[in-house]
Design a protein around this motif. Structure first.
Motif, PDB file in Angstrom:
ATOM      1  N   LEU A  18       0.806  -1.219   0.000  1.00 39.21           N
ATOM      2  CA  LEU A  18       0.000   0.000   0.000  1.00 39.21           C
ATOM      3  C   LEU A  18       0.840   1.270   0.000  1.00 39.21           C
ATOM      4  CD1 LEU A  18      -2.724  -1.017   2.612  1.00 39.21           C
ATOM      5  CD2 LEU A  18      -2.835  -1.197   0.122  1.00 39.21           C
ATOM      6  N   LEU A  19       2.041   1.223   0.579  1.00 37.64           N
ATOM      7  CA  LEU A  19       2.839   2.436   0.736  1.00 37.64           C
ATOM      8  C   LEU A  19       4.022   2.430  -0.219  1.00 37.64           C
ATOM      9  CD1 LEU A  19       2.812   2.635   4.645  1.00 37.64           C
ATOM     10  CD2 LEU A  19       1.203   3.657   3.023  1.00 37.64           C
ATOM     11  N   GLY A  20       4.890   3.407  -0.086  1.00 39.06           N
ATOM     12  CA  GLY A  20       6.061   3.482  -0.947  1.00 39.06           C
ATOM     13  C   GLY A  20       5.972   4.636  -1.930  1.00 39.06           C
ATOM     14  N   SER A  21       6.692   4.507  -3.033  1.00 37.28           N
ATOM     15  CA  SER A  21       6.723   5.581  -4.022  1.00 37.28           C
ATOM     16  C   SER A  21       5.364   5.795  -4.681  1.00 37.28           C
ATOM     17  CB  SER A  21       7.770   5.261  -5.101  1.00 37.28           C
ATOM     18  OG  SER A  21       7.480   4.023  -5.719  1.00 37.28           O
ATOM     19  N   TYR A  22       4.530   4.743  -4.701  1.00 33.00           N
ATOM     20  CA  TYR A  22       3.165   4.865  -5.225  1.00 33.00           C
ATOM     21  C   TYR A  22       2.229   4.306  -4.160  1.00 33.00           C
ATOM     22  CZ  TYR A  22      -0.736   4.796  -8.506  1.00 33.00           C
ATOM     23  OH  TYR A  22      -1.940   5.035  -9.134  1.00 33.00           O
ATOM     24  N   THR A  23       1.431   5.162  -3.540  1.00 29.32           N
ATOM     25  CA  THR A  23       0.552   4.732  -2.461  1.00 29.32           C
ATOM     26  C   THR A  23      -0.813   4.336  -2.998  1.00 29.32           C
ATOM     27  OG1 THR A  23      -0.155   7.003  -2.053  1.00 29.32           O
ATOM     28  CG2 THR A  23       1.725   6.196  -0.790  1.00 29.32           C
ATOM     29  N   VAL A  24      -1.409   3.373  -2.327  1.00 35.22           N
ATOM     30  CA  VAL A  24      -2.735   2.854  -2.698  1.00 35.22           C
ATOM     31  C   VAL A  24      -3.565   2.786  -1.423  1.00 35.22           C
ATOM     32  CG1 VAL A  24      -4.009   0.930  -3.704  1.00 35.22           C
ATOM     33  CG2 VAL A  24      -1.716   1.461  -4.543  1.00 35.22           C
ATOM     34  N   THR A  25      -4.786   3.289  -1.479  1.00 40.48           N
ATOM     35  CA  THR A  25      -5.653   3.219  -0.315  1.00 40.48           C
ATOM     36  C   THR A  25      -6.193   1.793  -0.163  1.00 40.48           C
ATOM     37  OG1 THR A  25      -7.648   3.801  -1.542  1.00 40.48           O
ATOM     38  CG2 THR A  25      -6.335   5.619  -0.623  1.00 40.48           C
ATOM     39  N   VAL A  26      -6.640   1.467   1.045  1.00 37.33           N
ATOM     40  CA  VAL A  26      -7.186   0.124   1.296  1.00 37.33           C
ATOM     41  C   VAL A  26      -8.421  -0.145   0.438  1.00 37.33           C
ATOM     42  CG1 VAL A  26      -8.192  -1.394   3.050  1.00 37.33           C
ATOM     43  CG2 VAL A  26      -6.209   0.035   3.620  1.00 37.33           C
ATOM     44  N   PRO A  27      -9.387   0.792   0.329  1.00 36.46           N
ATOM     45  CA  PRO A  27     -10.539   0.526  -0.556  1.00 36.46           C
ATOM     46  C   PRO A  27     -10.117   0.305  -2.011  1.00 36.46           C
ATOM     47  CG  PRO A  27     -11.032   2.338   0.936  1.00 36.46           C
ATOM     48  CD  PRO A  27      -9.581   2.041   1.090  1.00 36.46           C
ATOM     49  N   ASP A  28      -9.155   1.116  -2.495  1.00 34.03           N
ATOM     50  CA  ASP A  28      -8.690   0.927  -3.871  1.00 34.03           C
ATOM     51  C   ASP A  28      -8.014  -0.421  -4.050  1.00 34.03           C
ATOM     52  OD1 ASP A  28      -9.683   3.285  -4.809  1.00 34.03           O
ATOM     53  OD2 ASP A  28      -7.790   4.393  -4.675  1.00 34.03           O
ATOM     54  N   PHE A  29      -7.294  -0.868  -3.033  1.00 33.31           N
ATOM     55  CA  PHE A  29      -6.627  -2.168  -3.133  1.00 33.31           C
ATOM     56  C   PHE A  29      -7.652  -3.284  -3.324  1.00 33.31           C
ATOM     57  CE2 PHE A  29      -5.163  -6.022  -0.865  1.00 33.31           C
ATOM     58  CZ  PHE A  29      -4.114  -6.369  -1.705  1.00 33.31           C
ATOM     59  N   PHE A  30      -8.716  -3.246  -2.533  1.00 36.60           N
ATOM     60  CA  PHE A  30      -9.729  -4.297  -2.672  1.00 36.60           C
ATOM     61  C   PHE A  30     -10.501  -4.155  -3.979  1.00 36.60           C
ATOM     62  CE2 PHE A  30      -9.090  -4.580   1.976  1.00 36.60           C
ATOM     63  CZ  PHE A  30      -8.866  -5.948   2.062  1.00 36.60           C
ATOM     64  N   ARG A  31     -10.672  -2.926  -4.461  1.00 38.20           N
ATOM     65  CA  ARG A  31     -11.286  -2.753  -5.783  1.00 38.20           C
ATOM     66  C   ARG A  31     -10.408  -3.343  -6.882  1.00 38.20           C
ATOM     67  NH1 ARG A  31     -12.138   3.366  -6.611  1.00 38.20           N
ATOM     68  NH2 ARG A  31     -12.579   2.622  -8.735  1.00 38.20           N
ATOM     69  N   ILE A  32      -9.090  -3.152  -6.743  1.00 35.10           N
ATOM     70  CA  ILE A  32      -8.152  -3.704  -7.728  1.00 35.10           C
ATOM     71  C   ILE A  32      -8.194  -5.231  -7.703  1.00 35.10           C
ATOM     72  CG2 ILE A  32      -5.698  -3.961  -8.251  1.00 35.10           C
ATOM     73  CD1 ILE A  32      -5.373  -1.038  -7.262  1.00 35.10           C
ATOM     74  N   LEU A  33      -8.217  -5.799  -6.497  1.00 33.64           N
ATOM     75  CA  LEU A  33      -8.290  -7.257  -6.385  1.00 33.64           C
ATOM     76  C   LEU A  33      -9.583  -7.788  -6.997  1.00 33.64           C
ATOM     77  CD1 LEU A  33      -6.966  -8.280  -2.843  1.00 33.64           C
ATOM     78  CD2 LEU A  33      -5.915  -8.703  -5.056  1.00 33.64           C
ATOM     79  N   ALA A  34     -10.694  -7.140  -6.666  1.00 35.52           N
ATOM     80  CA  ALA A  34     -11.985  -7.589  -7.194  1.00 35.52           C
ATOM     81  C   ALA A  34     -12.022  -7.486  -8.719  1.00 35.52           C
ATOM     82  CB  ALA A  34     -13.111  -6.762  -6.574  1.00 35.52           C
ATOM     83  N   ALA A  35     -11.481  -6.394  -9.252  1.00 37.32           N
ATOM     84  CA  ALA A  35     -11.471  -6.231 -10.707  1.00 37.32           C
ATOM     85  C   ALA A  35     -10.586  -7.276 -11.375  1.00 37.32           C
ATOM     86  CB  ALA A  35     -10.984  -4.826 -11.063  1.00 37.32           C
ATOM     87  N   HIS A  36      -9.500  -7.633 -10.722  1.00 34.43           N
ATOM     88  CA  HIS A  36      -8.583  -8.618 -11.305  1.00 34.43           C
ATOM     89  C   HIS A  36      -9.231  -9.996 -11.403  1.00 34.43           C
ATOM     90  CE1 HIS A  36      -4.698 -10.471 -12.244  1.00 34.43           C
ATOM     91  NE2 HIS A  36      -5.003 -11.419 -11.370  1.00 34.43           N
ATOM     92  N   PHE A  37      -9.979 -10.375 -10.380  1.00 38.24           N
ATOM     93  CA  PHE A  37     -10.537 -11.723 -10.348  1.00 38.24           C
ATOM     94  C   PHE A  37     -11.913 -11.818 -11.002  1.00 38.24           C
ATOM     95  CE2 PHE A  37      -7.485 -11.988  -6.777  1.00 38.24           C
ATOM     96  CZ  PHE A  37      -6.758 -13.082  -7.209  1.00 38.24           C
ATOM     97  N   THR A  38     -12.597 -10.688 -11.118  1.00 40.25           N
ATOM     98  CA  THR A  38     -13.946 -10.734 -11.706  1.00 40.25           C
ATOM     99  C   THR A  38     -14.009 -10.127 -13.095  1.00 40.25           C
ATOM    100  OG1 THR A  38     -14.578  -8.606 -10.714  1.00 40.25           O
ATOM    101  CG2 THR A  38     -14.965 -10.606  -9.413  1.00 40.25           C
ATOM    102  N   GLY A  39     -12.904  -9.478 -13.521  1.00 38.89           N
ATOM    103  CA  GLY A  39     -12.909  -8.837 -14.835  1.00 38.89           C
ATOM    104  C   GLY A  39     -13.617  -7.504 -14.854  1.00 38.89           C
ATOM    105  N   GLY A  40     -13.787  -6.884 -13.684  1.00 34.58           N
ATOM    106  CA  GLY A  40     -14.459  -5.592 -13.605  1.00 34.58           C
ATOM    107  C   GLY A  40     -13.550  -4.462 -14.049  1.00 34.58           C
ATOM    108  N   PRO A  41     -14.025  -3.213 -13.951  1.00 26.71           N
ATOM    109  CA  PRO A  41     -13.232  -2.052 -14.393  1.00 26.71           C
ATOM    110  C   PRO A  41     -11.974  -1.882 -13.538  1.00 26.71           C
ATOM    111  CG  PRO A  41     -15.186  -1.342 -13.201  1.00 26.71           C
ATOM    112  CD  PRO A  41     -15.339  -2.809 -13.413  1.00 26.71           C
ATOM    113  N   LYS A  42     -10.861  -1.606 -14.195  1.00 28.58           N
ATOM    114  CA  LYS A  42      -9.601  -1.436 -13.495  1.00 28.58           C
ATOM    115  C   LYS A  42      -9.324   0.038 -13.244  1.00 28.58           C
ATOM    116  CE  LYS A  42      -7.517  -5.607 -15.465  1.00 28.58           C
ATOM    117  NZ  LYS A  42      -6.363  -6.174 -16.206  1.00 28.58           N
ATOM    118  N   ILE A  43      -8.461   0.282 -12.264  1.00 28.78           N
ATOM    119  CA  ILE A  43      -8.017   1.652 -11.977  1.00 28.78           C
ATOM    120  C   ILE A  43      -6.764   1.898 -12.815  1.00 28.78           C
ATOM    121  CG2 ILE A  43      -7.226   3.248 -10.210  1.00 28.78           C
ATOM    122  CD1 ILE A  43      -8.697   1.572  -8.151  1.00 28.78           C
TER     123      ILE A  43
END
Length: 342
Positions: A20-45
């Protein structure tokens, strides 16, 4: 809360920080949205999905697995031989992987999976050689005295140190014969780096650990009995030679697969056991595995995110950081051991 559970929470916390942290930060909600999109084929960020799923997450997953593998390997060797110096780093197994991998890179121009395969083969071959040289006493089937295990363990460590010195010289010679670009590629591998982490490598590691971790769990009980001495273990029905051989094979396989995946990440196997034992106040293979994972994840976070701020943008291989931690710890361990002996 038990101390082992605290170690597990520490691994989870550093894993989350790595993703989540580092040179490119990701919020917890965005992380779970990314995971859901990856496994379900939904819209990506845009941007974030690629960085998380193809860089940060596989890097953290592989870091966790190789740290646990190195930690387990070191814990097995140190418990079986009753010697804190007994780890793949010290007894030459990592050098076997390094020599084979550098030869593959410099001489045969190998890359990717071919280098990993060469490293795996080199580690297994050198481990077999060290075991053959040191065999005797209670490392093999002949030993029955309570002191035989310690003597055989010392032989294994001395044989490993000698072979490691020879292999180090061989690696240095091969490196001097390489051109600059090839030598740079070999040097990156020799330092141990998670920069090439990918889901393919994580899959191979996961399958290997699914086989080896249950095997280690089965060996944990007899291994504890071996700590009582060969005579006592034999009297309790433990097949000393067979158990020791199984422990060596499991420990070598764990170290070899982890090294093949990312290179010889220095001193993780050496550090994890003693630190885990001091934290939980007893010898514990789960604590060794968790400590190994925590060391690799923390070192990689420092190397990838903090070191560039201190070194004008230079990203260090994770093995450089763990090596810097391991050297003073080794000296401290030797000093404290000498004081106890005195």
């Amino acid at each position: 809360m038990s101390r082992t559970a605290a170690l597990a929470l520490g691994v989870v916390a550093v894993f989350a920080a790595s993703v989540l942290l580092g040179s490119y930060t990701v919020t917890v909600p965005d992380f779970f949205r990314i995971l859901a999109a990856h496994f379900t084929g939904g819209p990506k960020i845009p941007g974030a999905s690629f960085i998380v799923m193809e860089n940060k997450l596989p890097r953290a997953v592989i870091g966790t697995m190789i740290g646990a593998a190195f930690g387990l390997s070191g814990g097995l060797f140190q418990t079986m031989l009753r010697n804190p110096l007994a780890s793949p780093d010290v007894i030459g197994i990592s050098y076997g992987a390094s020599a084979a991998a550098v030869t593959a890179i410099v001489v045969f121009g190998a890359s990717g999976a071919a280098v990993s395969g060469a490293a795996l083969g080199g580690a297994l071959a050198i481990a077999a050689l060290i075991y053959a040289i040191s065999r005797g006493g209670s490392l093999g089937s002949q030993g029955r005295s309570s002191g035989g295990g310690e003597a055989a363990g010392n032989r294994l460590i001395l044989a490993g140190v000698g072979i490691a010195a020879a292999l180090h010289a061989f690696v240095s010679f091969v490196m001097t014969r390489a051109d600059i670009r090839t030598a740079a590629d070999a040097l990156i591998w020799l330092n141990g780096s998670l920069n090439s982490a990918s889901w393919d490598r994580s899959g191979v590691l996961a399958l290997t650990l699914l086989v080896l971790v249950p095997a280690v769990a089965v060996l944990a009980g007899p291994l504890r009995i071996l700590e009582l001495g060969d005579d006592t273990a034999t009297g309790l029905g433990v097949r000393v030679g067979a158990i020791r051989l199984a422990v060596v094979v499991s420990a070598v396989a764990l170290a070899a697969v982890a090294t093949a995946a990312v290179g010889p990440v220095a001193f993780v196997a050496f550090l994890a056991g003693p630190i885990g034992r001091r934290f939980v106040r007893k010898a514990s293979l789960p604590a060794s595995a968790l400590t190994g994972a925590l060391i690799v994840l923390t070192a990689d976070y420092f190397a990838a995110n903090i070191a560039p701020l201190l070194l004008d943008g230079t990203v260090l291989p994770v093995g450089v950081v763990t090596g810097a931690l391991g050297a003073p710890f080794l000296l401290w361990l030797l000093v404290t051991s000498n004081r106890k002996d005195a």
